[in-house]
Design a protein around this motif. Structure first.
Motif, PDB file in Angstrom:
ATOM      1  N   ARG A  53      21.728   1.361 -51.082  1.00  0.00           N
ATOM      2  CA  ARG A  53      21.743   1.363 -48.949  1.00  0.00           C
ATOM      3  C   ARG A  53      23.305   1.960 -49.527  1.00  0.00           C
ATOM      4  O   ARG A  53      23.877   2.477 -48.269  1.00  0.00           O
ATOM      5  N   GLU A  57      25.186   5.158 -47.423  1.00  0.00           N
ATOM      6  CA  GLU A  57      26.232   5.503 -45.394  1.00  0.00           C
ATOM      7  C   GLU A  57      27.856   6.003 -46.233  1.00  0.00           C
ATOM      8  O   GLU A  57      28.163   6.249 -45.668  1.00  0.00           O
ATOM      9  N   ARG A 291      32.791  -0.948 -46.042  1.00  0.00           N
ATOM     10  CA  ARG A 291      32.673  -1.589 -44.420  1.00  0.00           C
ATOM     11  C   ARG A 291      34.103  -1.774 -44.671  1.00  0.00           C
ATOM     12  O   ARG A 291      34.750  -2.434 -43.536  1.00  0.00           O
ATOM     13  N   SER A 382      24.589   4.015 -38.907  1.00  0.00           N
ATOM     14  CA  SER A 382      24.348   2.437 -38.935  1.00  0.00           C
ATOM     15  C   SER A 382      25.995   2.087 -39.178  1.00  0.00           C
ATOM     16  O   SER A 382      26.699   1.084 -38.945  1.00  0.00           O
ATOM     17  N   GLU A 385      27.968   1.198 -35.769  1.00  0.00           N
ATOM     18  CA  GLU A 385      26.882   0.192 -35.202  1.00  0.00           C
ATOM     19  C   GLU A 385      27.540  -1.157 -35.685  1.00  0.00           C
ATOM     20  O   GLU A 385      27.639  -2.307 -35.382  1.00  0.00           O
ATOM     21  N   TYR A 386      27.873  -1.117 -37.269  1.00  0.00           N
ATOM     22  CA  TYR A 386      28.138  -2.697 -38.428  1.00  0.00           C
ATOM     23  C   TYR A 386      30.077  -2.120 -37.021  1.00  0.00           C
ATOM     24  O   TYR A 386      30.066  -3.343 -37.207  1.00  0.00           O
TER      25      TYR A 386
END
Ligand code: FNR
Length: 392
Positions: A53, A57, A291, A382, A385-386
């Motif tokens: 995952r 990303e 992130r 994704s 949205e994070y």
């Protein structure tokens, strides 16, 4: 940090000597288990489910290809500087090990690679030196035999400014990393359960190091840092943050494997029994490197470093484009130096350097600054949205 050894695991009358042995055997366990993790990751093409995952990303962050780069590779300069240390390449050997005979041998090899390629090298936690000053000789030899290498010393956030100074002096380090590892501690049987006072400690270390012009890097160990953590670190006087995010070497999995080995040994079984402490369900804990870099880069005055699961030069270039000053690699170097030796690892460094230069050329950018200003990327939903939920 090693005060709260559960009685089942500590010997009767556990003394400082046991404490040191515990650190030594833990370091050797870490090397062995981290290598096994690297081997699994490579075999399955990094296919651990949670890593899948993370990488989906990152892989979905794409540079927009240009067919007319209008640049020659001779114009490309991939140098950077970290904490005032000029580097001819934007990646370095990140913290792993040292302080025991066996792990010092690994450091000796890594240092030779660092020396031959002009690569900056961070050392693994040097807390053993604080407890056992005789270990100083191992570190002194490392520096004496590799005088041209710029080392970064490393210590946990719970230590005093005096200890920080001692580890810096032991290898004549150009900078100090303070590792911040609550997730690892909480899973470790002998780990800390009391995280009070770390911010004050970091503040005091930062003050003491500033007086001596030693830059301080605060780093995670594979779980990433949030914007809020970065803001607190900034107030504590830190400028450099190595996000050391999720996606590569995973210390919850490693500590869990140690725990299971110990439990297996003490119960005479190799498989864990039902009801026995097992943290494998926590393996996807943390903030990915991607992130975390986005979390941290927005904090004014902070210089981010990206590390944690960097697989290839393209990953590295994406993180540089997103604002990282340089890139830290750990597990890959450990695996390389232990399987392919010094020569093979020198090759690895040169290949990464060459590929980074070529991809800069393909992107039509001459420097990291141009990469950050001129390259164009698109991002997966994704991640958007994070960022929305996090207000980034
Ligand atoms: C580490 N790491 C680490 N970090 C640190 O600050 N102090 C330390 O003592 C150690 N010890 C250590 C031992 C071993 C064997 C490994 C592989 C790693 C963590 C390391 O610096 C890095 O943050 C993580 O490993 C994530 O990066 P990679 O391995 O995915 O590139």
């Amino acid at each position: 940090r090693t005060e709260s050894i559960p009685s089942a695991l500590s010997k009767p009358n556990s003394s400082l000597i046991d404490d040191r042995n515990l650190i030594a055997s833990r370091k050797e366990d870490h090397v062995r288990l981290a290598r096994a993790q690297q081997a699994r990751a490579q075999q399955r093409n990094l296919g651990e489910e949670y890593q899948g995952r993370v990488y989906d990303e990152l892989d979905s962050c794409e540079f927009i290809h240009t067919s007319l780069p209008e640049i020659s590779i001779d114009q490309v300069d991939i140098s950077t500087d970290l904490a005032g240390i000029r580097q001819n390449k934007p990646f370095f050997i990140n913290a792993m090990t040292g302080g025991t005979e066996l792990t010092n041998e690994i450091n000796m090899k890594l240092a030779q690679v660092a020396g031959r390629t002009g690569t900056l090298m961070a050392l693994g936690s040097m807390s053993i030196l604080v407890k056992k000053p005789q270990v100083r000789d191992l570190y002194r030899r490392l520096k004496q035999e590799n005088p041209q290498v710029s080392f970064i010393a490393n210590l946990g956030a719970e230590h005093s400014p005096e200890s920080a100074l001692a580890v810096v002096e032991a290898v004549d380090a150009q900078a100090l990393q303070i590792h911040i590892n609550p997730a690892q501690e909480i899973v470790m049987p002998e780990g800390s359960r009391d995280f009070r006072g770390w911010v004050d400690n970091i503040t005091n270390i930062a003050i003491a190091m500033r007086e001596r012009s030693i830059p301080v890097i605060a780093k995670e160990v594979g779980f990433g840092m949030s914007r809020q953590t970065a803001q607190i670190l900034k107030e504590a006087g830190i400028t450099y943050i190595d996000v050391a995010g999720k996606g590569g070497t995973n210390f919850i999995t490693i500590e869990n494997a140690r725990l299971r080995e110990k439990q297996g040994r003490s119960s005479g079984q190799t498989e864990p029994r039902l009801g026995i402490s097992d943290f494998s369900y926590l393996k996807s804990w943390g903030i990915s490197t991607l992130r975390s870099l986005i979390e941290v880069r927005g904090v004014e005055g902070i210089v981010p470093i990206a590390s944690g699961g960097v697989r290839n030069p393209l990953d590295a270039i994406k993180y540089l484009a997103l604002g990282a000053r340089t890139i830290g690699l750990s597990g890959i170097f450990l695996d390389s130096v232990m399987t392919r030796g010094i020569e093979g690892t020198v090759d690895l460094v040169e290949t990464w350097q060459d590929h980074i230069q070529r991809i800069f050329t393909l992107l039509g950018v001459r420097t990291i600054q141009e990469l950050q200003e001129k390259s164009r990327m698109v991002f997966p939903a994704s991640l958007i949205e994070y960022c929305r939920q996090r207000g980034l």
